[in-house]
Enzyme design. Structure first.
Site, PDB file in Angstrom:
ATOM      1  N   THR A 213      54.597   3.570  -6.681  1.00 44.76           N
ATOM      2  CA  THR A 213      53.190   3.342  -6.307  1.00 44.76           C
ATOM      3  C   THR A 213      52.638   2.159  -7.111  1.00 44.76           C
ATOM      4  O   THR A 213      51.426   2.017  -7.227  1.00 44.76           O
ATOM      5  CB  THR A 213      52.321   4.598  -6.573  1.00 44.76           C
ATOM      6  OG1 THR A 213      52.429   4.953  -7.955  1.00 44.76           O
ATOM      7  CG2 THR A 213      52.733   5.765  -5.715  1.00 44.76           C
ATOM      8  N   ARG A 215      54.153  -1.794  -7.658  1.00 49.33           N
ATOM      9  CA  ARG A 215      54.237  -3.013  -6.839  1.00 49.33           C
ATOM     10  C   ARG A 215      55.632  -3.078  -6.227  1.00 49.33           C
ATOM     11  O   ARG A 215      56.633  -2.821  -6.901  1.00 49.33           O
ATOM     12  CB  ARG A 215      54.003  -4.257  -7.694  1.00 49.33           C
ATOM     13  CG  ARG A 215      52.550  -4.505  -8.080  1.00 49.33           C
ATOM     14  CD  ARG A 215      51.674  -4.877  -6.880  1.00 49.33           C
ATOM     15  NE  ARG A 215      50.310  -5.188  -7.261  1.00 49.33           N
ATOM     16  CZ  ARG A 215      49.319  -4.293  -7.318  1.00 49.33           C
ATOM     17  NH1 ARG A 215      49.540  -3.032  -7.001  1.00 49.33           N
ATOM     18  NH2 ARG A 215      48.103  -4.680  -7.663  1.00 49.33           N
ATOM     19  N   GLU A 244      54.525  -7.084   1.505  1.00 49.89           N
ATOM     20  CA  GLU A 244      53.440  -6.408   2.218  1.00 49.89           C
ATOM     21  C   GLU A 244      52.632  -7.384   3.058  1.00 49.89           C
ATOM     22  O   GLU A 244      52.414  -8.508   2.603  1.00 49.89           O
ATOM     23  CB  GLU A 244      52.489  -5.757   1.183  1.00 49.89           C
ATOM     24  CG  GLU A 244      53.059  -4.502   0.601  1.00 49.89           C
ATOM     25  CD  GLU A 244      52.138  -3.834  -0.410  1.00 49.89           C
ATOM     26  OE1 GLU A 244      52.654  -3.168  -1.284  1.00 49.89           O
ATOM     27  OE2 GLU A 244      50.912  -4.001  -0.311  1.00 49.89           O
ATOM     28  N   HIS A 262      50.049   1.390   1.013  1.00 47.68           N
ATOM     29  CA  HIS A 262      49.387   0.940  -0.223  1.00 47.68           C
ATOM     30  C   HIS A 262      47.980   1.533  -0.367  1.00 47.68           C
ATOM     31  O   HIS A 262      46.978   0.808  -0.344  1.00 47.68           O
ATOM     32  CB  HIS A 262      49.351  -0.595  -0.300  1.00 47.68           C
ATOM     33  CG  HIS A 262      49.176  -1.096  -1.703  1.00 47.68           C
ATOM     34  ND1 HIS A 262      49.631  -2.313  -2.137  1.00 47.68           N
ATOM     35  CD2 HIS A 262      48.582  -0.540  -2.794  1.00 47.68           C
ATOM     36  CE1 HIS A 262      49.331  -2.482  -3.414  1.00 47.68           C
ATOM     37  NE2 HIS A 262      48.675  -1.407  -3.835  1.00 47.68           N
TER      38      HIS A 262
END
Ligand code: GLV
Length: 304
Positions: A213, A215, A244, A262
């Protein structure tokens, strides 16, 4: 307090700031004309943006705890302050880490899907067996605020918690060998990029579950997909990805992963507090006070 304040996103919550401009056009132009920028983790605040703001911009207030989207060294060179939003998102992110860990360990998403497609026709002794948490070792990479909050929650589940901070790759591998669950909570820096790659994944237990959780680029995504596909580790829970918002199709096809978009800090309360924190930092900077969450303290100097 004077000077234009530019926000890169039309926030829903009130900002309690005068003269806010919503970004239209290139960030570089906004940097040239603003005293403060309020940015998101999706904004790339690179050296060219910061150099454009060299004579006007006093602060970039990132609405995130991570500042890997900002070239902090370039900001420091240009004398521009950078602030982040620590503390206020610690619990929300730790909670989401646990939501992911439990979802993978107890096959929550598969269970939900089965019920929705009408597959729950009778109780089944062997259906969706997961793994127990009690007595298992949770290895936390990054013993900062969020890592420690994740560790505190583990006590309630009867887990053994170990922490790993900065040390050699060899000691990381020994740490990975001993962990049943591994949760990543370090910042993304050049030193942590691909911290978990093929060589590390191979050292994990075949029953290990990896949670990220923090990067995406901290994990070599291709190596992770391969490890999951070959059953070298049992599962993964991911809230973040290498590129992302792109999530590789190969990752989406895997059954032993739970994937989130995210949302680590995405609670109503925390998002409000993050915004408030960014505003507090901007106000302090523009009033000539030291912003409370200054990431590059070398840049601070009182207004003449
Ligand atoms: C979220 O990912 C943050 O850094 O705040």
């Amino acid at each position: 307090m004077s000077g234009r304040i530019t926000v890169t996103y039309p926030f829903r919550d009130p900002l309690d700031l005068p003269r806010v401009t919503i970004l239209k056009g290139p960030l570089r132009e906004a940097a040239r004309r603003s005293a403060a920028l309020i940015t998101l983790l999706t904004d790339r605040v690179d050296a060219s943006v910061l150099e454009a703001g060299r004579s006007t911009l006093r602060i970039v207030a990132n609405v995130a705890v991570g500042v890997d989207n900002i070239d902090v060294a370039a900001a420091t060179r240009c004398g521009i302050m950078v602030s982040n939003t620590p503390d206020v998102l610690t619990d929300a992110t730790a909670d989401l880490t646990w939501a992911l860990l439990l979802a993978v360990a107890r096959k929550i998403v598969a269970g939900d899907a089965l019920v929705r497609r009408g597959g729950f026709t009778r109780w089944n002794f062997d259906l969706l067996r997961g793994v127990e948490l009690r007595g298992k070792t949770l290895g936390i990479i990054g013993p900062g605020r969020i890592g420690r909050a994740v560790g505190r929650r583990a006590r309630g589940f009867g887990m053994i918690v170990t922490y790993r901070s900065r040390s050699s790759r060899d000691s990381l591998r020994a740490f990975l060998e001993a962990s049943d669950f591994i949760s990543i909570h370090c910042p993304l820096t050049p030193a942590t990029r691909h911290l978990i790659g093929a060589a590390e994944l191979i050292r994990m237990k075949p029953a290990a579950i990896l949670i990220n959780t923090a990067r995406g680029p901290i994990v070599d995504e291709r190596a992770l997909i391969e490890a999951l596909r070959r059953g070298r580790i049992a599962g993964a829970g991911l809230d973040v990805y290498e590129r992302e918002p792109r999530v590789p199709a190969a990752l989406k096809r895997l059954k032993n992963v739970v994937l989130l978009p995210h949302i680590g800090s995405a609670t109503v309360e925390t998002r409000r507090c993050m915004l408030k924190t960014a505003v507090t930092n901007v106000k302090a900077a523009l009033r000539g006070n030291r912003p409370p969450n200054l990431v590059n303290p070398e840049t601070w100097r009182p207004l003449q």
